[in-house]
Scaffold this motif. Structure first.
Motif, short mmCIF file in Angstrom:
data_model
loop_
_atom_site.label_atom_id
_atom_site.label_comp_id
_atom_site.label_asym_id
_atom_site.label_seq_id
_atom_site.Cartn_x
_atom_site.Cartn_y
_atom_site.Cartn_z
N ILE A 130 15.12 -38.58 -62.95
CA ILE A 130 15.90 -37.83 -61.98
C ILE A 130 17.27 -38.47 -61.77
O ILE A 130 18.27 -37.77 -61.55
CB ILE A 130 15.12 -37.70 -60.65
CG1 ILE A 130 15.80 -36.67 -59.75
CG2 ILE A 130 14.99 -39.04 -59.96
CD1 ILE A 130 14.95 -36.27 -58.56
N ILE A 131 17.36 -39.80 -61.88
CA ILE A 131 18.65 -40.47 -61.76
C ILE A 131 19.52 -40.16 -62.97
O ILE A 131 20.74 -39.93 -62.84
CB ILE A 131 18.44 -41.99 -61.59
CG1 ILE A 131 17.74 -42.28 -60.26
CG2 ILE A 131 19.77 -42.73 -61.66
CD1 ILE A 131 17.47 -43.74 -60.00
N VAL A 132 18.93 -40.14 -64.15
CA VAL A 132 19.69 -39.77 -65.35
C VAL A 132 20.19 -38.33 -65.24
O VAL A 132 21.31 -38.02 -65.65
CB VAL A 132 18.82 -39.96 -66.61
CG1 VAL A 132 19.58 -39.51 -67.86
CG2 VAL A 132 18.40 -41.41 -66.76
N LEU A 133 19.38 -37.45 -64.66
CA LEU A 133 19.82 -36.08 -64.46
C LEU A 133 21.06 -36.03 -63.57
O LEU A 133 22.02 -35.30 -63.87
CB LEU A 133 18.69 -35.26 -63.84
CG LEU A 133 17.60 -34.79 -64.79
CD1 LEU A 133 16.37 -34.32 -64.02
CD2 LEU A 133 18.11 -33.65 -65.68
N TYR A 134 21.07 -36.80 -62.51
CA TYR A 134 22.24 -36.82 -61.63
C TYR A 134 23.45 -37.42 -62.35
O TYR A 134 24.58 -36.91 -62.23
CB TYR A 134 21.94 -37.62 -60.36
CG TYR A 134 21.11 -36.87 -59.36
CD1 TYR A 134 21.51 -35.62 -58.89
CD2 TYR A 134 19.93 -37.41 -58.85
CE1 TYR A 134 20.75 -34.92 -57.96
CE2 TYR A 134 19.17 -36.73 -57.92
CZ TYR A 134 19.58 -35.49 -57.48
OH TYR A 134 18.82 -34.79 -56.57
N LEU A 135 23.23 -38.52 -63.07
CA LEU A 135 24.34 -39.17 -63.75
C LEU A 135 24.96 -38.27 -64.82
O LEU A 135 26.18 -38.18 -64.95
CB LEU A 135 23.87 -40.49 -64.38
CG LEU A 135 23.44 -41.60 -63.42
CD1 LEU A 135 22.89 -42.80 -64.18
CD2 LEU A 135 24.63 -42.03 -62.55
N VAL A 136 24.09 -37.61 -65.59
CA VAL A 136 24.59 -36.75 -66.66
C VAL A 136 25.11 -35.43 -66.10
O VAL A 136 26.17 -34.94 -66.50
CB VAL A 136 23.47 -36.50 -67.70
CG1 VAL A 136 23.91 -35.46 -68.74
CG2 VAL A 136 23.10 -37.79 -68.40
#
Length: 287
Positions: A130-136
């Protein structure tokens, strides 16, 4: 001398008795399993419907009228999840194979690439999806370098980024599980490194890790629902909209059932294939 007569001999009475006993035991075990499952299900159902809050939960989560009304919008968003899943599977397969191949390269000249691939897998296996989703999904568009793209595009990129790190390790384990003699035999036949990898090593490696790959695919089927955090109107986001409209959580149950029905065939196929591989590997060792 022909052995047809020997091969065509009927089984002995002892063997026939063994087969009959096995069939009897199989039938008995199946019946016991069915009866115990039914008894357990009925007992659980009686317990649930007699709890104090069952009527309220039924109205809030299992409202048939709300489910029927919300279904068209939820199923429309679900097709977006299916499209993202298809593109993600293709991307994960390509990127993970490249990463696994790079990490198996020999020689000091390839050390920078091996270190880069190892760092990639360590980083994205350690960061929650979920953090990678926000970052990307929010960070990369914020750079202003790329053209405006829909949220599902960036969600697909994030899924490919994270799952490639996991799947590449599965592929690498399969490659390293292939006996070195296979590689040596391929090179002795005149095949180059890339030819031996493509024609000899990878086919055996993929066959060894197919059950693990299937499990990762099942996990990916569920995680495509997380693209809703980027604003994509998928099944989860559509269920959220319908929940707000009806003040009822039944649309979430509808979305959950759709994801379950999507994953169920692969789950069953994975269990079947895993059992088949286990039987093949243990053939002759079971008494």
């Amino acid at each position: 001398m022909s052995t047809t007569g020997i091969d065509a001999r009927p089984p002995s009475s002892i063997e026939l008795d063994r087969r009959a006993f096995r069939r009897q035991q199989t039938t008995r075990s199946t019946l016991i399993a069915i009866v115990s499952t039914v008894v357990f299900a009925v007992a659980a159902w009686i317990f649930v419907i007699n709890t104090p809050g069952w009527s309220r939960v039924q109205q809030t989560f299992l409202n048939w009228d709300v489910a029927v009304a919300a279904f068209p919008r939820v199923i429309e968003g679900f097709w977006l999840n299916v499209r993202v899943l298809i593109y993600s599977v293709i991307g994960v397969g390509i990127v993970s194979l490249v990463l696994a191949t790079v990490r198996t390269l020999r020689g000091p000249i390839w050390f920078p690439l091996r270190a880069l691939a190892a760092g990639y897998t360590d980083l994205f296996r350690g960061i929650p999806l979920i953090i990678v989703l926000y970052l990307v999904g929010y960070g990369i568009p914020g750079l202003g370098v790329f053209p405006r793209m829909p949220a599902e595009f960036w969600g697909t990129i994030a899924l490919v980024t994270v799952y490639s790190a996991y799947v590449s390790e599965v592929f690498r384990a399969g490659i390293e599980a292939v006996h070195p003699s296979q590689r040596l035999a391929a090179r002795s036949l005149g095949l180059s490194y890339s030819q031996s990898m493509r024609r000899v090593i990878l086919p055996q490696a993929v066959r060894k890790v197919t059950p693990a790959l299937m499990n990762d695919f099942v996990a990916l089927q569920k995680d495509v629902g997380l693209i809703s955090v980027l604003g994509a109107v998928d099944a989860v986001r559509a269920a959220q909209i319908e929940t707000a409209a009806y003040f009822n959580f039944t649309p979430y149950v509808v979305a959950g059932l759709l994801f379950f029905l999507l994953a169920l065939p692969m789950i069953r196929f994975t269990d079947w294939y895993t059992a088949r591989v286990r039987r093949r590997e243990q053939m002759g060792s079971i008494v």
